[in-house]
Each structure stands twice: as C-alpha cells, then as structure tokens.
Design a protein around this motif. Structure first.
Motif, PDB file in Angstrom:
ATOM      1  N   THR A 104       2.509   5.002 -16.303  1.00  0.00           N
ATOM      2  CA  THR A 104       1.464   4.052 -15.906  1.00  0.00           C
ATOM      3  C   THR A 104       1.076   4.345 -14.461  1.00  0.00           C
ATOM      4  OG1 THR A 104       2.401   2.349 -17.349  1.00  0.00           O
ATOM      5  CG2 THR A 104       0.873   1.608 -15.641  1.00  0.00           C
ATOM      6  N   THR A 105      -0.181   4.672 -14.255  1.00  0.00           N
ATOM      7  CA  THR A 105      -0.673   4.896 -12.889  1.00  0.00           C
ATOM      8  C   THR A 105      -0.779   3.544 -12.176  1.00  0.00           C
ATOM      9  OG1 THR A 105      -1.919   6.870 -13.497  1.00  0.00           O
ATOM     10  CG2 THR A 105      -2.674   5.662 -11.542  1.00  0.00           C
ATOM     11  N   VAL A 106      -0.298   3.514 -10.953  1.00  0.00           N
ATOM     12  CA  VAL A 106      -0.457   2.308 -10.144  1.00  0.00           C
ATOM     13  C   VAL A 106      -1.624   2.526  -9.179  1.00  0.00           C
ATOM     14  CG1 VAL A 106       0.567   0.816  -8.386  1.00  0.00           C
ATOM     15  CG2 VAL A 106       1.952   1.604 -10.323  1.00  0.00           C
ATOM     16  N   ARG A 107      -2.602   1.662  -9.268  1.00  0.00           N
ATOM     17  CA  ARG A 107      -3.766   1.744  -8.377  1.00  0.00           C
ATOM     18  C   ARG A 107      -3.796   0.504  -7.488  1.00  0.00           C
ATOM     19  NH1 ARG A 107      -8.859   3.562 -11.267  1.00  0.00           N
ATOM     20  NH2 ARG A 107      -7.809   5.522 -10.773  1.00  0.00           N
ATOM     21  N   VAL A 108      -3.654   0.726  -6.187  1.00  0.00           N
ATOM     22  CA  VAL A 108      -3.750  -0.367  -5.224  1.00  0.00           C
ATOM     23  C   VAL A 108      -5.221  -0.538  -4.862  1.00  0.00           C
ATOM     24  CG1 VAL A 108      -3.068  -1.189  -2.938  1.00  0.00           C
ATOM     25  CG2 VAL A 108      -1.466   0.178  -4.298  1.00  0.00           C
ATOM     26  N   LEU A 109      -5.711  -1.772  -4.913  1.00  0.00           N
ATOM     27  CA  LEU A 109      -7.082  -2.056  -4.490  1.00  0.00           C
ATOM     28  C   LEU A 109      -7.013  -2.786  -3.156  1.00  0.00           C
ATOM     29  CD1 LEU A 109      -8.555  -3.348  -7.889  1.00  0.00           C
ATOM     30  CD2 LEU A 109      -8.703  -1.036  -6.932  1.00  0.00           C
ATOM     31  N   GLN A 143      -2.109   8.686  -3.384  1.00  0.00           N
ATOM     32  CA  GLN A 143      -0.967   8.112  -2.661  1.00  0.00           C
ATOM     33  C   GLN A 143      -0.006   9.187  -2.159  1.00  0.00           C
ATOM     34  OE1 GLN A 143      -0.842   5.213  -1.512  1.00  0.00           O
ATOM     35  NE2 GLN A 143      -0.490   3.596  -3.011  1.00  0.00           N
ATOM     36  N   ARG A 150     -16.763   2.702  -2.783  1.00  0.00           N
ATOM     37  CA  ARG A 150     -15.373   2.641  -3.227  1.00  0.00           C
ATOM     38  C   ARG A 150     -14.834   4.052  -3.082  1.00  0.00           C
ATOM     39  NH1 ARG A 150     -12.277  -0.331  -6.036  1.00  0.00           N
ATOM     40  NH2 ARG A 150     -11.945  -0.787  -3.868  1.00  0.00           N
ATOM     41  N   ALA A 160       4.681   7.507  -8.702  1.00  0.00           N
ATOM     42  CA  ALA A 160       4.376   8.568  -9.654  1.00  0.00           C
ATOM     43  C   ALA A 160       3.268   9.473  -9.125  1.00  0.00           C
ATOM     44  CB  ALA A 160       3.964   7.953 -10.990  1.00  0.00           C
ATOM     45  N   VAL A 185       0.817  -1.218   0.000  1.00  0.00           N
ATOM     46  CA  VAL A 185       0.000   0.000   0.000  1.00  0.00           C
ATOM     47  C   VAL A 185       0.851   1.268   0.000  1.00  0.00           C
ATOM     48  CG1 VAL A 185      -2.207  -0.786   0.927  1.00  0.00           C
ATOM     49  CG2 VAL A 185      -0.362  -0.288   2.494  1.00  0.00           C
ATOM     50  N   ARG A 186       2.020   1.213   0.610  1.00  0.00           N
ATOM     51  CA  ARG A 186       2.792   2.457   0.668  1.00  0.00           C
ATOM     52  C   ARG A 186       3.954   2.496  -0.290  1.00  0.00           C
ATOM     53  NH1 ARG A 186       4.260   3.852   6.430  1.00  0.00           N
ATOM     54  NH2 ARG A 186       5.276   5.547   5.322  1.00  0.00           N
ATOM     55  N   ASP A 187       4.344   1.364  -0.810  1.00  0.00           N
ATOM     56  CA  ASP A 187       5.412   1.348  -1.811  1.00  0.00           C
ATOM     57  C   ASP A 187       5.085   0.309  -2.890  1.00  0.00           C
ATOM     58  OD1 ASP A 187       7.768   1.684  -3.226  1.00  0.00           O
ATOM     59  OD2 ASP A 187       8.958   0.430  -1.864  1.00  0.00           O
ATOM     60  N   PRO A 188       3.961   0.513  -3.595  1.00  0.00           N
ATOM     61  CA  PRO A 188       3.541  -0.524  -4.549  1.00  0.00           C
ATOM     62  C   PRO A 188       4.565  -0.752  -5.659  1.00  0.00           C
ATOM     63  CG  PRO A 188       2.199   1.468  -4.792  1.00  0.00           C
ATOM     64  CD  PRO A 188       3.011   1.637  -3.542  1.00  0.00           C
ATOM     65  N   ARG A 189       5.199   0.327  -6.123  1.00  0.00           N
ATOM     66  CA  ARG A 189       6.151   0.138  -7.224  1.00  0.00           C
ATOM     67  C   ARG A 189       7.377  -0.643  -6.763  1.00  0.00           C
ATOM     68  NH1 ARG A 189       5.252   3.605 -11.848  1.00  0.00           N
ATOM     69  NH2 ARG A 189       3.325   4.756 -11.499  1.00  0.00           N
ATOM     70  N   TRP A 224       0.879   9.236   1.878  1.00  0.00           N
ATOM     71  CA  TRP A 224       2.194   8.882   2.412  1.00  0.00           C
ATOM     72  C   TRP A 224       3.185  10.005   2.122  1.00  0.00           C
ATOM     73  CZ3 TRP A 224       1.009   4.781   5.097  1.00  0.00           C
ATOM     74  CH2 TRP A 224       0.122   3.824   4.604  1.00  0.00           C
ATOM     75  N   ASP A 283      -0.508   8.101  -8.891  1.00  0.00           N
ATOM     76  CA  ASP A 283      -0.785   6.826  -8.219  1.00  0.00           C
ATOM     77  C   ASP A 283      -1.858   6.989  -7.139  1.00  0.00           C
ATOM     78  OD1 ASP A 283       1.171   5.775  -9.801  1.00  0.00           O
ATOM     79  OD2 ASP A 283       2.563   5.268  -8.176  1.00  0.00           O
ATOM     80  N   ASP A 284      -2.714   5.999  -7.036  1.00  0.00           N
ATOM     81  CA  ASP A 284      -3.759   6.116  -6.015  1.00  0.00           C
ATOM     82  C   ASP A 284      -4.069   4.760  -5.396  1.00  0.00           C
ATOM     83  OD1 ASP A 284      -5.477   4.853  -7.907  1.00  0.00           O
ATOM     84  OD2 ASP A 284      -6.118   6.784  -8.706  1.00  0.00           O
ATOM     85  N   ILE A 285      -4.943   4.804  -4.426  1.00  0.00           N
ATOM     86  CA  ILE A 285      -5.340   3.589  -3.733  1.00  0.00           C
ATOM     87  C   ILE A 285      -6.844   3.657  -3.539  1.00  0.00           C
ATOM     88  CG2 ILE A 285      -4.838   4.583  -1.446  1.00  0.00           C
ATOM     89  CD1 ILE A 285      -3.824   1.738  -0.696  1.00  0.00           C
ATOM     90  N   GLU A 286      -7.505   2.524  -3.729  1.00  0.00           N
ATOM     91  CA  GLU A 286      -8.943   2.491  -3.505  1.00  0.00           C
ATOM     92  C   GLU A 286      -9.250   1.484  -2.405  1.00  0.00           C
ATOM     93  OE1 GLU A 286     -10.350   3.564  -8.069  1.00  0.00           O
ATOM     94  OE2 GLU A 286     -11.144   1.760  -7.106  1.00  0.00           O
ATOM     95  N   TYR A 296       6.116   9.716  -0.556  1.00  0.00           N
ATOM     96  CA  TYR A 296       5.767   8.598  -1.444  1.00  0.00           C
ATOM     97  C   TYR A 296       6.689   8.607  -2.661  1.00  0.00           C
ATOM     98  CZ  TYR A 296       3.024   5.680  -4.628  1.00  0.00           C
ATOM     99  OH  TYR A 296       2.613   4.695  -5.505  1.00  0.00           O
ATOM    100  N   GLU A 312       6.683   5.652 -15.267  1.00  0.00           N
ATOM    101  CA  GLU A 312       5.955   6.699 -14.530  1.00  0.00           C
ATOM    102  C   GLU A 312       4.618   7.027 -15.179  1.00  0.00           C
ATOM    103  OE1 GLU A 312       7.400   9.468 -12.078  1.00  0.00           O
ATOM    104  OE2 GLU A 312       8.193   7.557 -11.338  1.00  0.00           O
TER     105      GLU A 312
END
Lengths: 212, 114
Positions: free
Chosen positions: A159-164, B74, B69, B84, A141-145, B78, B87-90, B81, A157
């Motif tokens: 590409t957006t990273v979305r954590v579910l 991000q 949702r 990029a 969750v805090r360092d997905p990449r 954080w 970046d986000d979180i759901e 962080y 960069e």
C-alpha cells in the motif's frame, strides 16, 4: 499552595489560563477597531463562530457513507466537490477549495498542514488538538508509517502511503475504505462507522463487528 | 512567467518535472522549507489563487498565481526514509516558487536534461 488539606487551587473559573498573550491583545485590539469602523458587528462574529462550530465530523461521515453506497455520487464528489456539495445545500465557502480523495487497498492518503493547521473545517468542523501539534505536523511527513502505526494502522508495503500537505488553498477530505462485512448496512448505519480520524487518514472506518 | 496568451496561462503541465526554488522568503510564505530545492512532478493545476505573500501584507494578492499539486518521492526527500519504495508526498506550490527541473540541473553544471 493552600494550607488546608485538599489539592485544588482556589483560582476563579476562567476560560483562559495565564496572562493575556501579546497576540490575544493584538486580536482584541484589531477586532474592536474593525467593529468600531463598522466593517462587521459583534453579532457577525458570533454568527461565524456558530457556523464554524455547527460543522462537525457527522457531516463528513454522511458524505462518506453516501459515497460508499452510490458510486455515481462518489465520482461527482471527487470530480467537483464544490458543485456536488452546493447542490446538497452545503456551502464550501470562499476561503479555500475542497478536494476529496479516496483510500484504497493500494493507496492510503493521510492529511497534514505542516505550516499551520489548515483543515477541511467546512466539512469536519474544528480540527483535533493533535492535528495542530508540532509533533504530528513534523513527524507525519517524514515517517508517515510510524505515525500511522501509533494511530493503530499497520499498512503493508504494497500500500503506497501518500501524505497530503495542505500548504496553500486546498483542503482535503479522505474517503476511507469501506469495511468488509458491511454489504447489508444502509447509509445511516454506515455513517456510524466513519470516524473523524478516518477522514483525515490517521484512522480507518470502524469494523461493524467491533462495535457494541 | 509566460502568460502571453490564454493557452500559456500556466507555465507547467501535468507530468512536468520541476524543482522548488531554493530561496529564502521574507515574511509570510506558503512554501515549506523542507521542500525547497527539491525535485517533484506536477500532478495537476489546482487553479489560480491570490498570492499569499502579498495578501499577508495587506495587498490585494494580485496578479493571481497558478497553484500546482506537486508530488515528491519520499525516498528522495528523506535520506534513510523507512517506508515503502512508492511512498510519496503531495503539496500545493505556487508557480513563482517553481522552476523547470532541467534548468536547475543545467545551472548546477550537470550535462543534459534529467
């Protein structure tokens, strides 16, 4: 330690290591009480275990491969997974709702359950051990990449990273990107390229050229 | 909760800015601590589900609670962080853990709405 000259111990073969934990005792006590009260039978328990273990990533891989070759199916799968799967005879069950998301060049989803180990068991079966580890759950969750990099995925960069984070009643299945060079492959060959990790978002589908 | 009619079943709509309540929970709860007090945006309404905080204590989990949702940035979540910008979180957050972002800002003594 044994005195003779080899390094195995002589403990009896057992499923369990160490003494029975408090929670194991609690589970056994409650299970036996519920059986005694007639709420369910031992056969019901075994049937449920068998049902859970009968689901494995091959089912998810088939769904992903079909979604790759059939855009209409993919749209239905994303729009209404329960109905789409139900029409195919695959029950999502009553424990949670399934959501299907698609990874693209612009957006990469990766799934976690920070609170416990929620996982799309109805499609992928039992989660891998690392999925339940504190390290994965707290770090992704805090360092997905950084975590994805350790899994072998380097995302640009752009590409957006979305954590579910599966915090409540939804479970997530990721449709990974279809690898290039797979235009001529049929659905069953494509399914061979879909790994479990690619459906969690911690992997990518296999490169057809990279397979033996 | 504003469930005065069928149109008002859900307190928040998609795109609403919300804040996760910065409360402590007594016992079982599905709102992660790392999101408490954080601002996010409603992505969609996931449906209405039994309340896990009641279910955990052998209650029926009623009334059903709306589950949303919610998306979080991000880089706001954080400090430092390393990913990029976009970046986000759901996460899925129940209605009783959410408050309008504007109200939270006003309570904190900041003028106007964000």
């Amino acid at each position: 330690m044994s005195t003779h000259d080899h390094d195995h111990d002589h403990a009896p073969i057992s499923d369990d290591s160490g003494p029975v934990s408090r929670f194991e005792l609690l589970e056994t006590a409650i299970r036996e009480l519920l059986v005694e009260k007639g709420l369910f039978s031992p056969a019901d328990i075994h049937a449920q275990i068998e049902a859970t273990e009968s689901r494995d990533p091959a089912l998810g891989a088939d769904l992903v491969a079909r979604a790759w070759v059939d855009p209409g199916f993919k749209a239905q799968l994303i729009d209404n997974p329960r109905k789409t799967l139900g029409d195919m005879g695959i029950e999502v069950g009553g424990l949670a709702e399934l959501q299907v998301v698609e990874n693209t060049e612009d957006l990469h989803h990766v799934v976690v359950c920070t609170l416990c180990s929620c996982y799309p068991r109805m499609i992928l079966g039992v989660p891998p051990a690392w999925y339940k580890s504190t390290a994965y759950r707290s770090r992704v969750v805090r360092d997905p990449r950084g975590v994805l990099h350790e899994f072998g995925i380097a995302l640009p960069e752009t590409t957006t990273v979305r954590v579910l984070d599966s915090t409540a009643d939804l479970r997530f299945l990721v449709i990974p990107r279809r690898p290039s060079g797979t235009e001529g492959l049929d659905q069953s060959s494509l399914a061979q390229l879909v790994t479990r990790d690619s459906m969690i978002g911690t992997g990518e589908a296999l490169d057809p050229g990279g397979r033996p | 909760m504003t469930q005065t009619g069928s149109k008002q079943m859900h307190e928040f709509g998609a795109g609403s800015h919300v804040r996760v309540r910065d409360d402590a929970s007594l016992g079982h709860c599905r709102t992660p601590v790392y999101l408490r007090g954080q601002f996010g945006t409603i992505v969609s309404i996931a449906g209405r589900f039994k309340d896990p905080e009641r279910l955990a204590y052998h209650k029926p989990g009623l009334p059903l609670q709306t589950l949303y949702r919610v998306r979080f940035d991000q880089n706001v979540l954080w400090p430092g962080y390393s990913g990029a910008a976009g970046d986000d979180i759901e996460a899925d957050i129940f209605e009783h853990w959410l408050e309008p972002a504007g109200a939270a800002v006003t309570e904190a003594g900041v003028e106007g709405n964000p």
